[in-house]
Design a protein around this motif. Sequence first.
Motif, PDB file in Angstrom:
ATOM      1  N   GLY A 104       0.957  -1.116  -0.165  1.00 20.04           N
ATOM      2  CA  GLY A 104       0.013   0.473   0.115  1.00 20.04           C
ATOM      3  C   GLY A 104       1.018   0.575   0.310  1.00 20.04           C
ATOM      4  N   VAL A 105       0.450   2.348  -0.549  1.00 23.64           N
ATOM      5  CA  VAL A 105       1.228   3.254  -0.503  1.00 23.64           C
ATOM      6  C   VAL A 105       0.382   4.971  -0.792  1.00 23.64           C
ATOM      7  CG1 VAL A 105       2.502   2.548  -2.771  1.00 23.64           C
ATOM      8  CG2 VAL A 105       0.532   3.732  -3.296  1.00 23.64           C
ATOM      9  N   ALA A 106      -1.197   4.867   0.352  1.00 20.98           N
ATOM     10  CA  ALA A 106      -1.870   5.641   0.556  1.00 20.98           C
ATOM     11  C   ALA A 106      -2.478   5.462   1.971  1.00 20.98           C
ATOM     12  CB  ALA A 106      -2.835   5.999  -0.893  1.00 20.98           C
ATOM     13  N   LEU A 107      -2.063   4.845   2.624  1.00 21.88           N
ATOM     14  CA  LEU A 107      -3.037   4.398   3.746  1.00 21.88           C
ATOM     15  C   LEU A 107      -2.743   5.619   4.917  1.00 21.88           C
ATOM     16  CD1 LEU A 107      -5.221   2.633   5.287  1.00 21.88           C
ATOM     17  CD2 LEU A 107      -3.943   1.369   5.780  1.00 21.88           C
ATOM     18  N   SER A 108      -1.727   6.408   4.683  1.00 19.99           N
ATOM     19  CA  SER A 108      -1.071   7.209   5.991  1.00 19.99           C
ATOM     20  C   SER A 108      -1.716   7.226   6.625  1.00 19.99           C
ATOM     21  CB  SER A 108      -2.687   8.606   5.304  1.00 19.99           C
ATOM     22  OG  SER A 108      -2.254   9.716   6.000  1.00 19.99           O
ATOM     23  N   LEU A 163      -7.508   6.300  10.615  1.00 21.21           N
ATOM     24  CA  LEU A 163      -6.621   6.149   8.812  1.00 21.21           C
ATOM     25  C   LEU A 163      -8.851   6.427   7.764  1.00 21.21           C
ATOM     26  CD1 LEU A 163      -5.534   2.899  10.180  1.00 21.21           C
ATOM     27  CD2 LEU A 163      -4.550   4.977   9.088  1.00 21.21           C
ATOM     28  N   ASP A 164      -8.508   6.862   7.024  1.00 27.59           N
ATOM     29  CA  ASP A 164      -9.724   6.587   5.976  1.00 27.59           C
ATOM     30  C   ASP A 164     -10.211   4.823   6.278  1.00 27.59           C
ATOM     31  OD1 ASP A 164     -11.534   6.115   3.653  1.00 27.59           O
ATOM     32  OD2 ASP A 164     -10.191   7.472   2.074  1.00 27.59           O
ATOM     33  N   THR A 165     -11.348   4.697   6.665  1.00 24.79           N
ATOM     34  CA  THR A 165     -11.783   3.613   7.071  1.00 24.79           C
ATOM     35  C   THR A 165     -12.084   2.970   5.181  1.00 24.79           C
ATOM     36  OG1 THR A 165     -14.485   4.668   7.299  1.00 24.79           O
ATOM     37  CG2 THR A 165     -12.593   3.818   9.139  1.00 24.79           C
ATOM     38  N   ASP A 166     -13.051   4.409   4.561  1.00 24.77           N
ATOM     39  CA  ASP A 166     -13.665   3.461   3.158  1.00 24.77           C
ATOM     40  C   ASP A 166     -12.156   3.109   2.844  1.00 24.77           C
ATOM     41  OD1 ASP A 166     -15.840   4.902   3.601  1.00 24.77           O
ATOM     42  OD2 ASP A 166     -15.973   6.431   2.175  1.00 24.77           O
ATOM     43  N   HIS A 167     -11.379   3.307   2.099  1.00 24.75           N
ATOM     44  CA  HIS A 167      -9.884   2.875   1.884  1.00 24.75           C
ATOM     45  C   HIS A 167      -9.599   1.438   1.968  1.00 24.75           C
ATOM     46  CE1 HIS A 167      -6.556   3.454  -1.129  1.00 24.75           C
ATOM     47  NE2 HIS A 167      -5.217   3.316   0.374  1.00 24.75           N
ATOM     48  N   LEU A 168      -9.320   1.504   3.271  1.00 26.45           N
ATOM     49  CA  LEU A 168      -9.418  -0.064   4.528  1.00 26.45           C
ATOM     50  C   LEU A 168     -10.168  -0.782   3.719  1.00 26.45           C
ATOM     51  CD1 LEU A 168      -7.079  -0.662   6.667  1.00 26.45           C
ATOM     52  CD2 LEU A 168      -8.532   0.570   8.483  1.00 26.45           C
ATOM     53  N   THR A 169     -11.517  -0.466   4.176  1.00 31.50           N
ATOM     54  CA  THR A 169     -12.683  -1.521   3.388  1.00 31.50           C
ATOM     55  C   THR A 169     -11.945  -1.721   1.839  1.00 31.50           C
ATOM     56  OG1 THR A 169     -13.976  -0.287   4.410  1.00 31.50           O
ATOM     57  CG2 THR A 169     -15.044  -1.804   2.629  1.00 31.50           C
ATOM     58  N   ARG A 170     -11.210  -1.275   0.900  1.00 34.70           N
ATOM     59  CA  ARG A 170     -11.034  -1.571   0.000  1.00 34.70           C
ATOM     60  C   ARG A 170      -9.631  -2.239  -0.299  1.00 34.70           C
ATOM     61  NH1 ARG A 170     -12.389   4.338  -1.883  1.00 34.70           N
ATOM     62  NH2 ARG A 170     -10.588   4.955  -0.551  1.00 34.70           N
ATOM     63  N   LEU A 171      -8.614  -1.994   0.917  1.00 36.01           N
ATOM     64  CA  LEU A 171      -7.433  -2.657   0.980  1.00 36.01           C
ATOM     65  C   LEU A 171      -8.199  -4.480   1.339  1.00 36.01           C
ATOM     66  CD1 LEU A 171      -5.151  -0.725   2.516  1.00 36.01           C
ATOM     67  CD2 LEU A 171      -4.656  -1.846   0.982  1.00 36.01           C
ATOM     68  N   LYS A 172      -8.982  -4.402   2.852  1.00 41.04           N
ATOM     69  CA  LYS A 172      -9.563  -5.512   2.556  1.00 41.04           C
ATOM     70  C   LYS A 172     -10.569  -6.119   1.782  1.00 41.04           C
ATOM     71  CE  LYS A 172     -12.955  -7.600   6.009  1.00 41.04           C
ATOM     72  NZ  LYS A 172     -12.257  -8.945   6.330  1.00 41.04           N
ATOM     73  N   PHE A 174       1.120  -8.067   2.742  1.00 41.09           N
ATOM     74  CA  PHE A 174       0.472  -6.778   3.444  1.00 41.09           C
ATOM     75  C   PHE A 174       2.073  -6.012   3.350  1.00 41.09           C
ATOM     76  CE2 PHE A 174      -1.486  -3.271   4.613  1.00 41.09           C
ATOM     77  CZ  PHE A 174      -2.104  -2.501   3.404  1.00 41.09           C
ATOM     78  N   SER A 175       2.273  -4.650   2.584  1.00 37.28           N
ATOM     79  CA  SER A 175       3.105  -3.755   3.269  1.00 37.28           C
ATOM     80  C   SER A 175       2.869  -2.569   3.411  1.00 37.28           C
ATOM     81  CB  SER A 175       4.453  -4.009   3.460  1.00 37.28           C
ATOM     82  OG  SER A 175       4.814  -4.343   1.469  1.00 37.28           O
ATOM     83  N   GLU A 176       2.768  -2.055   3.898  1.00 40.29           N
ATOM     84  CA  GLU A 176       2.426  -0.208   4.704  1.00 40.29           C
ATOM     85  C   GLU A 176       3.801   0.845   4.308  1.00 40.29           C
ATOM     86  OE1 GLU A 176       1.239   2.549   3.562  1.00 40.29           O
ATOM     87  OE2 GLU A 176      -0.853   1.734   2.739  1.00 40.29           O
ATOM     88  N   HIS A 177       3.864   1.818   4.527  1.00 37.06           N
ATOM     89  CA  HIS A 177       5.101   2.812   5.166  1.00 37.06           C
ATOM     90  C   HIS A 177       5.134   3.636   6.177  1.00 37.06           C
ATOM     91  CE1 HIS A 177       4.953   2.365   0.601  1.00 37.06           C
ATOM     92  NE2 HIS A 177       6.159   2.793   0.682  1.00 37.06           N
ATOM     93  N   LEU A 178       6.006   4.235   7.015  1.00 40.08           N
ATOM     94  CA  LEU A 178       5.836   4.655   8.268  1.00 40.08           C
ATOM     95  C   LEU A 178       6.043   6.254   7.357  1.00 40.08           C
ATOM     96  CD1 LEU A 178       5.998   5.749  11.140  1.00 40.08           C
ATOM     97  CD2 LEU A 178       8.879   5.511  11.087  1.00 40.08           C
ATOM     98  N   ALA A 179       4.619   6.827   7.144  1.00 41.52           N
ATOM     99  CA  ALA A 179       4.354   8.163   6.257  1.00 41.52           C
ATOM    100  C   ALA A 179       2.891   9.145   6.797  1.00 41.52           C
ATOM    101  CB  ALA A 179       5.122   7.635   5.289  1.00 41.52           C
ATOM    102  N   TRP A 180       2.789   9.289   6.354  1.00 41.07           N
ATOM    103  CA  TRP A 180       2.204  10.040   5.928  1.00 41.07           C
ATOM    104  C   TRP A 180       1.415  10.971   4.407  1.00 41.07           C
ATOM    105  CZ3 TRP A 180       0.863  15.682   5.607  1.00 41.07           C
ATOM    106  CH2 TRP A 180       0.844  16.239   5.603  1.00 41.07           C
ATOM    107  N   SER A 181       0.731  10.907   4.478  1.00 42.04           N
ATOM    108  CA  SER A 181      -0.231  11.394   2.365  1.00 42.04           C
ATOM    109  C   SER A 181      -1.580  11.749   3.266  1.00 42.04           C
ATOM    110  CB  SER A 181       0.096  10.002   1.392  1.00 42.04           C
ATOM    111  OG  SER A 181      -0.902   9.066   2.365  1.00 42.04           O
ATOM    112  N   THR A 182      -2.419  11.574   3.493  1.00 42.32           N
ATOM    113  CA  THR A 182      -3.072  12.455   3.804  1.00 42.32           C
ATOM    114  C   THR A 182      -4.053  13.697   4.662  1.00 42.32           C
ATOM    115  OG1 THR A 182      -4.781  10.361   2.482  1.00 42.32           O
ATOM    116  CG2 THR A 182      -6.601  11.296   3.817  1.00 42.32           C
TER     117      THR A 182
END
Lengths: 242, 282
Positions: B66-70, B77-86, B97-105
């Motif tokens: 993932g590059v956009a979970l922020s 967290l954006d629960t719509d986005h989390l639902t799409r990931l699920k 599954f991996s994501e980043h130590l970062a923010w974007s939103t």
Amino acid sequence: MTQTQFRTALLTPDAPVPAGVIGPTGQSSAKRFNVYRNNVTTGLCRALADNFPAIRSLVGSEFFQAMAVEFVRACPPNSPLMAGYGLALPDFLAQFPPTQSLGYLPDVARLELAIRQSYHAGDHDPKAGARLGTLDEARLMQTRLRLAPSFRLLISDWPVLDIWNAALSGGPKPRHQAQSVIVARPAFDPMPHLLPTGAEAFLQALIDMATIGQAIAAHPDTDVLAVLTLLATTGSISEVMS
Amino acid sequence: MFDAAPNHLPPAPGVGYKPQHFQALISDAAPVRWLEIHAENYMGHGGRPLAQLRHLAERFPISVHGVALSIGGEADLDTDHLTRLKTLCDWLNPASFSEHLAWSTHDGAFLNDLLPLPYTVQTLTRVVDHIDQVQTVLGRKMLLENPSTYVAFAETSYDEVDFLTEIARRSGCGLLLDVNNVHVSCINNARDPVDYLNRFPMNAVGEIHLGGHDEDRDENGASLLIDAHGSPVTVSVWALYRQTLSLSGPRPTLIEWDNDVPDWPLLRAEAERAAGIIEAMA
């Protein structure tokens, strides 16, 4: 430092580096902060250019880039799905002073949005429409059509399909006429097609699940055969309900 | 609880999947044994992207990145986005599954970049809470990637390795060690990358990233490396990779090349080089 301050400074070109954002020796560094500013602006501008190739071709890549920078700052995306970025671009183009006089641009942008949405829409059986040809007339009048998730209708007062074609493949110079367009995706590649003149209301009635008979009764001047043939042969129909 | 193993990727080279390499991967993949996709490119409802992914998943273990979970965002967290990931993870059942130590939103605006975080107690608590939420919703353990950074924060009170170690300990997540990011961040922040790797909790590392970077200087003449993913892995990053494997043992290793994507033979050559180093260390 809050993310509100960081975000505001990212999207405001001449804003100072937020307090507390530092380089290795503890001093503030505009050049380092500008890496993020540049990443954000160029990344979003690239996403916009990917989504609107015909607009870019019509206005030229240099103008597009300058316009995209303005758009990105005014309308940053509200979703992380970059394939959908630019929903606000048609209205922006209608109001942006340098493009205000190019009245056709917003509809060309809408057509590009429709094509991109179609590309990512759900799948269907593109041969589903063939059943239309097997129905007798009485049955046909009672039939409703479910159009595919990838189907889109764009009603325009501009020769939007001719302009789109000319922009992307150098087709003939468009003549001024209203063109409404359907977008259909038989397999993976969405294709725009010209809708027969005057068929918009009839097609909208079908989209709204009127029977073919009801739609004809409400819009008797439509070239019904041409519209049904177009829908059936372009992979627009996902279910014939009779 | 979650799967105890870091993930199910083979300890071999993988590449970031680009659609222009689809045919080459079907006919001529060796030594590439797994693929990584950016989750956000596969969140449509159908069409070519999902059809290609379905096809590739029959042949290769897939890592969803993932590059956009922020995850470092100040807001929820954006629960719509989390639902799409699920939705994506449920149908694909990826090997990792991996994501980043970062923010974007922030404030509803998605900025399309991996933005930096101050390493403070508040950030730590927030990131651990967010990871807990992600792992609970997805029902799987995730890996968190160390960032490439160009700035630091006056308020930072943790060293980055200590910060990541503590996140992994508290949340139970694994770590994705991007060796290029280690090099870029250490040079940009005047730290020693060898020391960084020596202190890194290698037992938590489920995947390694390698990629290219650009070189610049700041207004004071200090080195400023840019994590550009648009060129071959550099000599110094290959050296750090060897050191990493000497500490970690063989690990799934991704060649990341996202911009100015090369023809398949050049990307495969990078994967071959990684394969040679893994085999020599095994």
